[in-house]
Design an enzyme around this catalytic site. Structure first.
Site, PDB file in Angstrom:
ATOM      1  N   GLY A  50      -4.818   4.011  -1.224  1.00 45.29           N
ATOM      2  CA  GLY A  50      -4.442   3.869   0.176  1.00 45.29           C
ATOM      3  C   GLY A  50      -3.397   2.798   0.461  1.00 45.29           C
ATOM      4  O   GLY A  50      -3.311   2.307   1.588  1.00 45.29           O
ATOM      5  N   LYS A  51      -2.583   2.454  -0.538  1.00 45.43           N
ATOM      6  CA  LYS A  51      -1.561   1.420  -0.316  1.00 45.43           C
ATOM      7  C   LYS A  51      -0.583   1.812   0.777  1.00 45.43           C
ATOM      8  O   LYS A  51      -0.196   0.987   1.601  1.00 45.43           O
ATOM      9  CB  LYS A  51      -0.797   1.138  -1.611  1.00 45.43           C
ATOM     10  CG  LYS A  51      -1.594   0.454  -2.704  1.00 45.43           C
ATOM     11  CD  LYS A  51      -0.722   0.034  -3.873  1.00 45.43           C
ATOM     12  CE  LYS A  51       0.035   1.172  -4.498  1.00 45.43           C
ATOM     13  NZ  LYS A  51      -0.844   2.186  -5.124  1.00 45.43           N
ATOM     14  N   THR A  52      -0.165   3.076   0.788  1.00 45.52           N
ATOM     15  CA  THR A  52       0.810   3.507   1.794  1.00 45.52           C
ATOM     16  C   THR A  52       0.194   3.475   3.188  1.00 45.52           C
ATOM     17  O   THR A  52       0.818   2.993   4.143  1.00 45.52           O
ATOM     18  CB  THR A  52       1.333   4.912   1.476  1.00 45.52           C
ATOM     19  OG1 THR A  52       1.936   4.912   0.181  1.00 45.52           O
ATOM     20  CG2 THR A  52       2.365   5.343   2.504  1.00 45.52           C
ATOM     21  N   LYS A  62       9.661   0.651  -0.463  1.00 48.35           N
ATOM     22  CA  LYS A  62       9.010   1.218  -1.646  1.00 48.35           C
ATOM     23  C   LYS A  62      10.040   1.148  -2.768  1.00 48.35           C
ATOM     24  O   LYS A  62      10.868   2.055  -2.938  1.00 48.35           O
ATOM     25  CB  LYS A  62       8.594   2.672  -1.376  1.00 48.35           C
ATOM     26  CG  LYS A  62       7.871   3.355  -2.522  1.00 48.35           C
ATOM     27  CD  LYS A  62       6.413   3.029  -2.550  1.00 48.35           C
ATOM     28  CE  LYS A  62       5.677   3.876  -3.587  1.00 48.35           C
ATOM     29  NZ  LYS A  62       4.260   3.498  -3.709  1.00 48.35           N
ATOM     30  N   ASP A  97       5.564   8.902   0.576  1.00 48.18           N
ATOM     31  CA  ASP A  97       5.179   7.524   0.887  1.00 48.18           C
ATOM     32  C   ASP A  97       6.353   6.738   1.466  1.00 48.18           C
ATOM     33  O   ASP A  97       6.209   6.007   2.459  1.00 48.18           O
ATOM     34  CB  ASP A  97       4.656   6.825  -0.366  1.00 48.18           C
ATOM     35  CG  ASP A  97       3.355   7.420  -0.868  1.00 48.18           C
ATOM     36  OD1 ASP A  97       2.738   8.205  -0.125  1.00 48.18           O
ATOM     37  OD2 ASP A  97       2.961   7.105  -2.010  1.00 48.18           O
ATOM     38  N   GLY A 109       3.826  -1.643  -3.724  1.00 51.32           N
ATOM     39  CA  GLY A 109       3.900  -1.446  -5.167  1.00 51.32           C
ATOM     40  C   GLY A 109       3.637  -0.005  -5.552  1.00 51.32           C
ATOM     41  O   GLY A 109       3.504   0.881  -4.713  1.00 51.32           O
ATOM     42  N   GLY A 111       1.091   2.328  -8.113  1.00 51.95           N
ATOM     43  CA  GLY A 111      -0.100   2.292  -8.961  1.00 51.95           C
ATOM     44  C   GLY A 111      -0.859   0.993  -8.788  1.00 51.95           C
ATOM     45  O   GLY A 111      -1.012   0.474  -7.687  1.00 51.95           O
TER      46      GLY A 111
END
Length: 224
Positions: free
Chosen positions: A9-11, A32, A50, A112, A114
């Site tokens: 769930g970084k995005t 990104k 993303d 980032g 991954g």
């Protein structure tokens, strides 16, 4: 913005963080640096979902060469995707793009790829990029079995490089997990950084909803 793994769930959190900052009158743009996995849009342009989401959340118009300097078509580890296309990921290109973005906004939210230590080439990783940037880090923890170990190892790797973990976000994963509250309590007691929010399972990854669940005050400069 770093995560305990891919698909945590970084995005979503990056977009929510941008929106939460903007709601406080703070300009923020998403970046990104490296994205793997792209499709051709209606105009034939190669685009990553993303990176596009970050651009929409920012509400600004920047050239893709700044917000997403490296885009690879295959959904592979970045260094593998780059090798497949006969390209290399250059640190200077990313840092120059970041410098240009910093001139346009109060905050640049760099997402980032991954986990925290992902190869970007034969001799450098995403952790090395984080060191070169030098900014405080926010950790997204996908709440699933094994996340405590992943989160604590990530925090340890961050601090071993002299970087600051300024906060973390708990993101409840679609598959759910037993004892989520106990897991959040254990992480909060051990990560040594404030929790910025808990995002429940959302039927749709909606940054507008998620931003209302975040507390961005620890990320803002204090008075004086």
């Amino acid at each position: 913005m770093i995560g305990t793994d891919t698909g945590v769930g970084k995005t979503l959190v990056s977009c929510a963080l941008i929106l939460a900052l903007r709601a406080r009158g703070v300009s923020a743009v998403g970046m990104k640096p490296v994205a793997s996995g792209a499709l051709h849009d209606a105009s034939g342009r190669l685009a990553n979902e993303d990176a596009e989401a970050l651009a929409r959340a920012s509400g600004m118009s920047h050239p893709t060469r700044l917000t997403n300097p490296y885009l690879f078509e295959a959904p592979l580890a970045p260094h593998v995707a780059a090798q497949r296309e006969g390209r290399s990921i250059e640190r200077s290109v990313v840092l120059d793009a970041l410098s240009a973005l910093r001139d346009t906004a109060d905050h640049v939210i760099v997402e980032g790829v991954g986990g925290f230590v992902v190869p970007l080439g034969d001799e450098w990783t995403t952790a090395d990029l984080a060191v070169a940037i030098g900014a405080p880090l926010v950790l997204v923890v996908g709440l699933r079995l094994g996340c405590i170990n992943h989160a604590l190892l990530t925090a340890e790797a961050v601090r071993a490089r002299g970087l600051e973990l300024t906060g973390w976000v708990a993101n409840c994963q679609p598959e759910g997990m037993l004892e989520q509250e106990a897991t959040i309590f254990a992480l909060n007691a051990r990560l040594g950084a404030p929790i910025l929010g808990i995002i429940p399972r959302l039927s749709v990854a909606d940054a507008e909803t998620a931003c209302r669940l975040l507390d961005v005050r620890p990320l803002l400069p204090g008075p004086g």
